[in-house]
Enzyme design. Sequence first.
Site, PDB file in Angstrom:
ATOM      1  N   THR A  92       0.864  -1.179   0.000  1.00 48.53           N
ATOM      2  CA  THR A  92       0.000   0.000   0.000  1.00 48.53           C
ATOM      3  C   THR A  92       0.896   1.222   0.000  1.00 48.53           C
ATOM      4  OG1 THR A  92      -1.604  -1.216   1.352  1.00 48.53           O
ATOM      5  CG2 THR A  92      -1.886   1.163   1.195  1.00 48.53           C
ATOM      6  N   SER A 120       5.235  -1.622  -1.213  1.00 48.30           N
ATOM      7  CA  SER A 120       4.954  -1.037  -2.521  1.00 48.30           C
ATOM      8  C   SER A 120       6.142  -0.222  -3.010  1.00 48.30           C
ATOM      9  CB  SER A 120       3.723  -0.141  -2.436  1.00 48.30           C
ATOM     10  OG  SER A 120       3.578   0.637  -3.608  1.00 48.30           O
ATOM     11  N   LEU A 142       6.551  -4.281  -7.276  1.00 48.70           N
ATOM     12  CA  LEU A 142       7.075  -3.419  -8.330  1.00 48.70           C
ATOM     13  C   LEU A 142       5.981  -2.980  -9.285  1.00 48.70           C
ATOM     14  CD1 LEU A 142       9.387  -2.156 -10.016  1.00 48.70           C
ATOM     15  CD2 LEU A 142       9.638  -4.389 -11.142  1.00 48.70           C
ATOM     16  N   TYR A 143       5.889  -1.654  -9.496  1.00 47.72           N
ATOM     17  CA  TYR A 143       5.202  -1.081 -10.651  1.00 47.72           C
ATOM     18  C   TYR A 143       6.269  -0.782 -11.693  1.00 47.72           C
ATOM     19  CZ  TYR A 143       1.032  -0.191  -7.784  1.00 47.72           C
ATOM     20  OH  TYR A 143      -0.074  -0.329  -6.984  1.00 47.72           O
ATOM     21  N   THR A 169       3.066  -6.190 -10.011  1.00 47.51           N
ATOM     22  CA  THR A 169       1.650  -5.847 -10.123  1.00 47.51           C
ATOM     23  C   THR A 169       1.257  -5.782 -11.588  1.00 47.51           C
ATOM     24  OG1 THR A 169       1.453  -4.723  -8.002  1.00 47.51           O
ATOM     25  CG2 THR A 169      -0.061  -4.042  -9.722  1.00 47.51           C
ATOM     26  N   LYS A 222       0.733 -10.062  -8.901  1.00 43.80           N
ATOM     27  CA  LYS A 222      -0.397  -9.471  -8.175  1.00 43.80           C
ATOM     28  C   LYS A 222      -1.400  -8.870  -9.156  1.00 43.80           C
ATOM     29  CE  LYS A 222      -1.507  -6.000  -4.642  1.00 43.80           C
ATOM     30  NZ  LYS A 222      -2.373  -5.097  -5.424  1.00 43.80           N
ATOM     31  N   SER A 244      -6.108 -10.492  -6.642  1.00 44.64           N
ATOM     32  CA  SER A 244      -6.339  -9.138  -6.146  1.00 44.64           C
ATOM     33  C   SER A 244      -7.027  -8.313  -7.218  1.00 44.64           C
ATOM     34  CB  SER A 244      -5.004  -8.474  -5.763  1.00 44.64           C
ATOM     35  OG  SER A 244      -5.190  -7.131  -5.364  1.00 44.64           O
ATOM     36  N   HIS A 246      -6.981  -4.873  -6.530  1.00 46.49           N
ATOM     37  CA  HIS A 246      -6.503  -3.575  -6.050  1.00 46.49           C
ATOM     38  C   HIS A 246      -7.470  -2.970  -5.032  1.00 46.49           C
ATOM     39  CE1 HIS A 246      -2.865  -1.676  -7.795  1.00 46.49           C
ATOM     40  NE2 HIS A 246      -3.228  -0.648  -7.069  1.00 46.49           N
ATOM     41  N   ARG A 249     -10.052  -0.665  -6.458  1.00 45.85           N
ATOM     42  CA  ARG A 249      -9.600   0.671  -6.836  1.00 45.85           C
ATOM     43  C   ARG A 249      -9.095   0.745  -8.269  1.00 45.85           C
ATOM     44  NH1 ARG A 249      -8.642   3.658  -2.094  1.00 45.85           N
ATOM     45  NH2 ARG A 249      -6.818   4.756  -2.891  1.00 45.85           N
ATOM     46  N   GLY A 278      -8.348  -8.104  -0.595  1.00 50.43           N
ATOM     47  CA  GLY A 278      -9.600  -7.571  -1.111  1.00 50.43           C
ATOM     48  C   GLY A 278     -10.718  -7.590  -0.103  1.00 50.43           C
ATOM     49  N   GLY A 300      -4.700  -4.709   3.498  1.00 51.94           N
ATOM     50  CA  GLY A 300      -4.384  -3.403   2.936  1.00 51.94           C
ATOM     51  C   GLY A 300      -4.944  -2.278   3.780  1.00 51.94           C
ATOM     52  N   ARG A 301      -6.247  -2.053   3.670  1.00 44.36           N
ATOM     53  CA  ARG A 301      -6.861  -0.954   4.430  1.00 44.36           C
ATOM     54  C   ARG A 301      -6.680  -1.127   5.932  1.00 44.36           C
ATOM     55  NH1 ARG A 301     -10.371  -1.461  -0.029  1.00 44.36           N
ATOM     56  NH2 ARG A 301     -10.724   0.510  -1.146  1.00 44.36           N
TER      57      ARG A 301
END
Length: 370
Positions: A92, A120, A142-143, A169, A222, A244, A246, A249, A278, A300-301
Amino acid sequence: MSGGDDVAGAASTFGEFESLHEIVEKAHQVLPKQKWDSLIGGAETETTLKRNRLAIDTIAFKPRVMRNVSTIDICVKYFGRKLRLPLFLAPTGPLDLFGPGGGATAATAAQAFGIGHMLSSGCTPLEVVAGAAPSALRMAQLYVRGDDSFVHEYLGRAVACGCAAICLTVDSAVLARRDRDVANRYRTAGLGKRPDQPHQAALDWRTVRLIKDTYEIPLVLKGIATSEDALIAIDHGVDWVYVSNHGGRQLDHGRGTLDALPEIIDAVRGRVKVMIDGGFCRGSDVIKALAIGADLVGLGRMQCYALAAGGEAAIIRMLELLEDEMLRSMALLGVSAIEELDRSYLHPAPPVATPSALSAFPLLDLSRRR
């Protein structure tokens, strides 16, 4: 009950919070409206976000009785490490929006409690997190924001920092419109396009082959949401499939991840390990995913709520409370070990609450603000 402890008498490291409700409520009190709305929001109509919770809530338990559950073991072993719970803190970013230290604080909490942490690439630098939590089970997400040299540079740093796995991701070819952020004019989410986004849009299986051919570190993908893509991942030598969406999102009107999980578990047939995130907020949520066949569940959240509510100590307390809920669910199901869980303990059922990011917390009082 794990290791002989009585869950009813579990010690608290952060006694201000006696329930997960209280952690979420504290986060609501301290976070500015823009950050809070961004945290609980999703893409466009937020249908996928709601379906994450709906998928969890439309599964009922089928308990068995008259079984010896005086000792319950919920530890697991992955990446050569024994983990206290089959959980990890999901990637995150940027976490420093929610509390000082960002990813480093989350990693130190994961290290202290004994679960995994996935960082992240849009969060705290790898080197800072490695310095703060050197003995944690650390994974690097990794993005792809550049060419092959960008990928090699990041993976080289991750390996040098002692990361146990790389997570690529794959569900973010473009950035979704997040209408809560748009309405609040918060950051640029949903309003603009990153100048380096074309690299993520061009991502395909060639990069997976590049990573697998060059590095020995385990690779996680992911954003897998179908059995078809899970099978292609297996063909490319991927070690973990990460189910996942996201957190609702990215693609709107998608399935809840727990809806997608059974077909993926059935397709991979144990040839790869499976992570999922999720909408998982309660111990019973985690037990459902494990019973379907997931190996690890990401938070995550929940880690963001806890980080905002009280930093490292509150994250640890959140994990203690989740552990307590998981142990109680296991005992009441008549199950004494994770490996005993299967789909025979689950049954379809209608939901009893309107799904939302906060529907797992019916006692939440959002009328109070700082």
